[in-house]
Design an enzyme around this catalytic site. Structure first.
Site, mmCIF file in Angstrom:
data_model
loop_
_atom_site.group_PDB
_atom_site.id
_atom_site.type_symbol
_atom_site.label_atom_id
_atom_site.label_comp_id
_atom_site.label_asym_id
_atom_site.label_seq_id
_atom_site.Cartn_x
_atom_site.Cartn_y
_atom_site.Cartn_z
ATOM 1 N N SER A 3 1.118 -1.003 -0.048
ATOM 2 C CA SER A 3 0.245 0.172 0.332
ATOM 3 C C SER A 3 0.587 1.503 0.183
ATOM 4 O O SER A 3 0.221 2.247 -0.329
ATOM 5 C CB SER A 3 -1.048 0.012 0.815
ATOM 6 O OG SER A 3 -0.259 0.456 2.530
ATOM 7 N N LYS A 26 -6.675 3.969 9.030
ATOM 8 C CA LYS A 26 -5.158 5.392 8.247
ATOM 9 C C LYS A 26 -5.780 6.759 8.235
ATOM 10 O O LYS A 26 -4.988 7.641 8.301
ATOM 11 C CB LYS A 26 -5.472 5.162 7.200
ATOM 12 C CG LYS A 26 -4.367 3.299 6.400
ATOM 13 C CD LYS A 26 -3.910 3.134 5.276
ATOM 14 C CE LYS A 26 -3.630 1.372 5.745
ATOM 15 N NZ LYS A 26 -3.567 1.373 4.439
#
Length: 820
Positions: free
Chosen positions: A694, A737
């Site tokens: 990611s 996140k």
């Protein structure tokens, strides 16, 4: 004449009754449950008013009446149609009145009759009668039948204890086959229908054949009854013998000085076994072991083993259960009292209660709470138990490597014990507690077995109703237990075990949620814990926010609670030293109690030069930000990757470099820059393992910033996996996140467009505050990220993190052997 026992009298006579004249009209007396045959003398009791009237009027005059059986013995006042048409004309021999006005009558049967027409119904029946004549043809076969009947009747008399043996001689002396059949039939206790059939049969040979069949059947039943009685008597004799021997054994033990205590021990165990209400298999095993215990001397080591086993069996809650509190409103109130937010988890528990209320025998779900440390997973299990009214059992699985911890040790081993599941049920004292298996993701495995595999049966609702612990070696029903498990990550849980559980995620808390939790729960608790409960001390919202931002950096609440406890301890110490307790704790007072801030914002400082980009990462402790640094040196096509990167992250860096090189013309980068340069990519902190795809877009942005000389925006963080074609693929952990970016003071995040639906999990106040940019390609990422910096927002320092994708970030050790 002969009189028999129990007051029942039947006599036989050699008088020729065929010459007795019968009138054409006779009074008729209905009989209930009995049939009287010709030539037989039989007593019966008369109690009905109509029958008493008949006996009273006829007993002293003609003394000859007709008797016929009722078809329904229960009918009190039968009509003529309810009587059998064929009966017996009898002569009254004797009458005896009783104090209750009933009359016992002794009669002698004269002849078979048939009732023609009833001429009177009140006060008793009278009817025209016809005398029935019997038919018999003397022949050898009939003589054989008669002899067989005498033989069968003799055997019958020998088997019936209440019949005198003289009957056998009497039967042999009767020569007339008709009289013989009537005599034998009168001693049979068979159904009225069969007796009536014998009375109605005028053919003597046919009557002989019917009686032989009936006698054979009755003899067979009597022999079977004697056989059963003999077996029962034999068993009784055996039990009496055992009892006698046991009493002797007790006497011997008493003389030896060891009987009283041992007998009391055995009797106590017998009572406990009876009271435990075990399952069939468990009761069988308990009885078997109790018999062994009787035979084993107390000084034997095996005695202790058997006694311990029985103690475990009788102490388990085989039939003890608590009643569930299925009040939905009460459960909601309890959950809200103990926990703030966590709406998804609360809704799932309320759904379980609703289903249980509608269907009592539903099997308990296996719920798995997954989230960072300090988010309330274990305490939530305790609250659910309180809401349901169930006992609470907690089993920590962290570090367990022995399968026997779950299933128990076999009794062949010295010091063996049941597994922790059975131990927990015994301690709970209920077969339906709430059982929380803590840290299921931290189970280990070695040469002693795999505890995770042993949990497969425990956590399968289709199998755990017959859970067999190795020590008990009998099945125990776990289907009523409500199992909850907790974990920080799902990756380390074996797929087969994970498939048996319903996963409920508990993500990290937002700053607003932490603020309310601190005000509502943590501050009152810590004030009470530190002896300040009776003092009115308030923490301002600014002070709490400062502790959250500058003194803690976590998804959960543990460190936050420690910092508040630290403030309370400082205040408690100042009070004991004679200082006055402050009424309000403001933000400017925190330095006195907690010292200088531990976390600072370094986004602007780290991104004011080209080659540094801010990424977002998921960690077991929640989300965090990471910085990816790139630098260029003279060299020849070298790529260096540092920062404890895993294989997947290294491949993402290579893919990012290849994409930047393929777009060099469009980005304004010389196409031959790589021929004369080496590229070094570093991801601090270097001691923390990092893996996952990611960080691909962040690496691409860092390289593009380095090679174009354009700094990355200080207020932008990004996450996403890239392909060589420049596509941005979705990743996991979006909520964690985004919350990490907000904690760090970043207000703009770049996310893959296919992650747009994940924003529903983010609290509305966070969505309103944050700007979210969704992208499909790396070109869009660079367009949003590589602008002139507009200043860095205040933020804290980074906590170690590792990026990931296609779900969640993983430590390098956990991701070994996997890609993506």
């Amino acid at each position: 004449m002969t009189e028999r026992s129990k007051g029942e009298k039947r006599f036989e006579t050699e008088e020729d009754l065929s010459k007795v004249e019968l009138p054409d009209i006779l009074p008729v007396l209905p009989l209930r449950g009995i049939v009287i045959f010709p030539s037989q003398i039989h007593p019966f009791l008369v109690s009905r008013a109509s029958s008493l009237k008949l006996i009273e009027e006829c007993g002293g005059t003609a003394r000859v009446i007709g008797l016929t059986a009722q078809k329904n013995p229960e009918e009190e006042n039968p009509a003529p149609e309810a009587l059998y048409a064929r009966g017996t004309a009898v002569r009254i021999l004797k009458m005896l009145k009783y104090p209750d006005e009933s009359v016992r009558v002794l009669v002698q049967g004269l002849a078979r009759i048939e009732l023609q027409e009833f001429v009177q119904r009140e006060p008793y029946f009278t009817a025209h009668i016809q005398r029935l004549e019997e038919t018999f043809k003397p022949e050898r076969e009939a003589e054989a039948l008669q002899a067989n009947l005498v033989s069968q009747f003799s055997k019958f008399v020998s088997l019936v204890p209440y019949l005198p043996d003289e009957l056998q001689v009497m039967a042999m002396q009767v020569r007339d086959p008709a009289r013989l059949t009537d005599m034998v039939a009168s001693y049979l206790k068979i159904a009225v229908e069969e007796l009536q059939d014998l009375l109605s049969t005028l053919d003597v040979r046919a009557r002989l054949e019917k009686l032989i069949v009936i006698l054979s059947r009755e003899i067979e039943l009597l022999e079977l009854g004697h056989k059963i009685q003999s077996q029962v008597q034999s068993e009784l004799n055996k039990n009496q013998r055992e009892y006698y021997l046991r009493q002797q054994l007790k006497a011997i033990q008493k003389e030896l000085g060891e009987g009283d205590a041992r007998s009391a021990e055995i009797e106590d165990l017998e009572k406990k076994i009876e009271a435990a209400k075990m399952s069939g298999e468990a009761r069988k095993a308990a009885d078997k072991e109790l018999e062994r215990l009787r035979m084993i001397p107390p000084e034997s080591a095996e005695h202790t083993v058997v006694r311990t086993y029985l103690d475990w069996l009788v102490s388990l809650p085989w039939s003890v259960a608590t009643e569930d509190n299925l009040d939905i409103h009460h459960a909601r109130t309890v959950l809200d009292e103990d926990h703030y937010d966590l709406e998804k988890v609360k809704e799932r528990i309320l759904e379980f209660l609703a289903v249980r209320k509608l269907k009592q025998d539903t099997k308990g779900p296996i719920l798995c709470f997954v989230g960072p440390p300090g988010t309330g997973k274990t305490s939530l299990g305790r609250s659910i138990a309180r809401a349901l009214g169930r006992k609470f059992v907690r089993l920590s699985l962290g570090g367990i490597r022995d399968e026997a911890e779950i299933r128990g040790h076999r009794r062949t081993y010295i010091g063996s014990l049941p597994g922790r599941i059975i131990q927990g049920l015994r301690n709970a004292g209920s077969n339906n507690p709430l059982f929380i298996l803590d840290e299921v993701d931290k189970l280990g495995a070695d040469f002693r077995g795999d505890p995770a595999s042993a949990l497969l049966e425990v956590l399968d609702p289709e199998q755990n109703n017959t859970f067999a612990d190795h020590y008990l070696d009998v099945p125990f029903d776990l289907s009523r237990v409500l199992f909850l498990t907790t974990a920080n990550v799902l990756d380390t849980i074996p797929p087969a075990l994970r498939d048996r559980m319903e996963v409920l995620e508990l993500p990290g808390y937002t700053e607003e949620e932490k603020l309310k939790i601190v005000q509502r729960y943590l501050i009152p608790r810590e004030l009470a814990e530190n002896g300040l409960g009776d003092r009115k001390i308030e923490f301002t919202s600014g002070a709490i926010a400062e502790i959250i931002r500058s003194h803690t950096r976590e998804a959960g609440l543990r460190n936050l609670q420690r910092e508040i406890a630290r403030v309370c301890r400082k205040i408690a110490r100042s009070i004991t030293e004679g200082e006055a307790a402050p009424e309000t704790i403001a933000a400017d007072m925190l330095k006195k109690y907690l010292g200088p801030p531990k976390f600072f914002s370094e986004v602007a400082e780290r991104t004011n030069e080209p080659g540094v980009a801010t990424g977002l990462a998921w960690t077991p402790n929640g989300g965090d930000i990471i910085f990816i640094e790139s630098t260029r040196m003279n060299g020849q096509k070298g790529l260096t990757l540092t920062g404890s990167l895993g294989d997947v992250m290294k491949e993402s860096a290579q893919a990012a470099l290849s994409y930047i090189r393929s777009r060099a013309d469009r980005l304004g980068i010389p196409t031959d820059f790589f021929d004369k340069s080496d590229i070094h990519i570093h991801v601090p902190a270097g001691a923390i393992p990092k893996d996952g795809p990611s960080a691909g877009v962040t690496i691409a942005a860092s390289l593009a910033s380095l090679l174009t000389g354009r700094p990355a925006r200080a207020d932008v963080a990004m996450t996403g996996e890239i392909t060589l074609r420049g596509k941005v693929l979705p990743v996991g952990g979006i909520k964690e996140k985004v919350l990490a970016a907000r904690r760090a003071g970043i207000h703009t995040v770049i996310l893959p467009r296919r992650n747009e639906s994940d924003l529903e999990d983010i609290p509305p106040e966070v969505r309103a505050e944050m700007e979210t940019l969704f992208v499909d390609t790396v070109d869009e990422v660079l367009e949003h990220a590589l602008r002139a910096a507009v200043g860095a927002d205040e933020s804290g320092a980074r906590a170690p993190a590792r990026p990931s994708g296609s779900g969640e970030e993983k430590p390098a050790a956990a991701a070994a052997g996997r890609s993506g």
